[in-house]
Design a protein around this motif. Structure first.
Motif, PDB file in Angstrom:
ATOM      1  N   TYR A 174       0.821  -1.212   0.000  1.00 48.22           N
ATOM      2  CA  TYR A 174       0.000   0.000   0.000  1.00 48.22           C
ATOM      3  C   TYR A 174       0.854   1.261   0.000  1.00 48.22           C
ATOM      4  O   TYR A 174       1.984   1.261   0.493  1.00 48.22           O
ATOM      5  N   ILE A 183       1.786   4.684   1.597  1.00 48.16           N
ATOM      6  CA  ILE A 183       1.797   5.189   2.961  1.00 48.16           C
ATOM      7  C   ILE A 183       2.191   6.658   2.945  1.00 48.16           C
ATOM      8  O   ILE A 183       3.157   7.044   2.284  1.00 48.16           O
ATOM      9  N   CYS A 232       4.758  11.038   0.925  1.00 49.88           N
ATOM     10  CA  CYS A 232       4.058   9.794   0.608  1.00 49.88           C
ATOM     11  C   CYS A 232       4.975   8.895  -0.207  1.00 49.88           C
ATOM     12  O   CYS A 232       5.850   9.386  -0.941  1.00 49.88           O
ATOM     13  N   SER A 236       3.184   2.057  -3.220  1.00 51.48           N
ATOM     14  CA  SER A 236       3.443   0.668  -2.873  1.00 51.48           C
ATOM     15  C   SER A 236       4.706   0.165  -3.568  1.00 51.48           C
ATOM     16  O   SER A 236       5.173   0.746  -4.552  1.00 51.48           O
ATOM     17  N   THR A 248      -2.764   5.352   5.596  1.00 53.26           N
ATOM     18  CA  THR A 248      -2.912   4.665   4.332  1.00 53.26           C
ATOM     19  C   THR A 248      -4.352   4.753   3.872  1.00 53.26           C
ATOM     20  O   THR A 248      -5.284   4.846   4.689  1.00 53.26           O
ATOM     21  N   CYS A 267      -0.354   7.432  -4.339  1.00 53.67           N
ATOM     22  CA  CYS A 267      -0.458   8.466  -3.322  1.00 53.67           C
ATOM     23  C   CYS A 267      -1.481   9.540  -3.639  1.00 53.67           C
ATOM     24  O   CYS A 267      -2.196   9.982  -2.759  1.00 53.67           O
ATOM     25  N   PHE A 311      -6.711   9.213   2.633  1.00 52.93           N
ATOM     26  CA  PHE A 311      -6.142   8.154   3.469  1.00 52.93           C
ATOM     27  C   PHE A 311      -6.924   8.092   4.770  1.00 52.93           C
ATOM     28  O   PHE A 311      -6.810   8.962   5.630  1.00 52.93           O
TER      29      PHE A 311
END
Length: 127
Positions: A30, A32, A48, A51, A98, A104, A114
């Motif tokens: 994912y 983050i 950000c 993944s 997330t 992102c 998120f």
């Protein structure tokens, strides 16, 4: 679940490394992000990382570009935020988050896109 750590009190010009540890899922699947908030002010999406399978592309807000670095350690299921050349205006509570996607999007929309956040870690930079 996301758990942040590494915050604290540091002098102007100092460094800290924040950690965001995931439990219950594989974090590298994912995107983050890191979001910070100063009491009484708007939240700010500052960094950000996409993944692993989306290439781990990083992005930074202008306010931290060149000073902060986001990275992953997949073996530790952790995302880091290395913060250098800290300034008093960096004082805030820092959250990792997330949206359960691989990308992102715009940093200024992180707080909306998120939806899963950690509890936050306080960073205080003295002048």
């Amino acid at each position: 679940q996301l758990v942040e750590s590494g915050g604290g009190l540091v002098q102007h010009g100092g460094s800290l490394r924040l950690s965001c540890v995931a439990s219950g899922f594989t974090l590298d699947e994912y995107a983050i992000g890191w979001i910070r908030q100063v009491p009484g002010k708007e939240r700010e999406g500052i960094s950000c990382i996409t993944s692993h399978y989306s290439g781990g592309t990083t992005s930074y807000a202008e306010s931290v570009k060149g000073r902060f670095t986001i990275s992953r350690d997949n073996a530790k299921n952790t995302v880091y935020l290395q913060m250098n050349s800290l300034k008093p205006e960096d004082t805030a509570v820092y959250y990792c988050a997330t949206g359960w996607g691989s990308r992102c999007g715009a940093l200024n929309l992180l707080e909306y896109d998120f939806g899963t956040w950690g509890q936050g870690t306080q960073v205080t930079v003295s002048s």
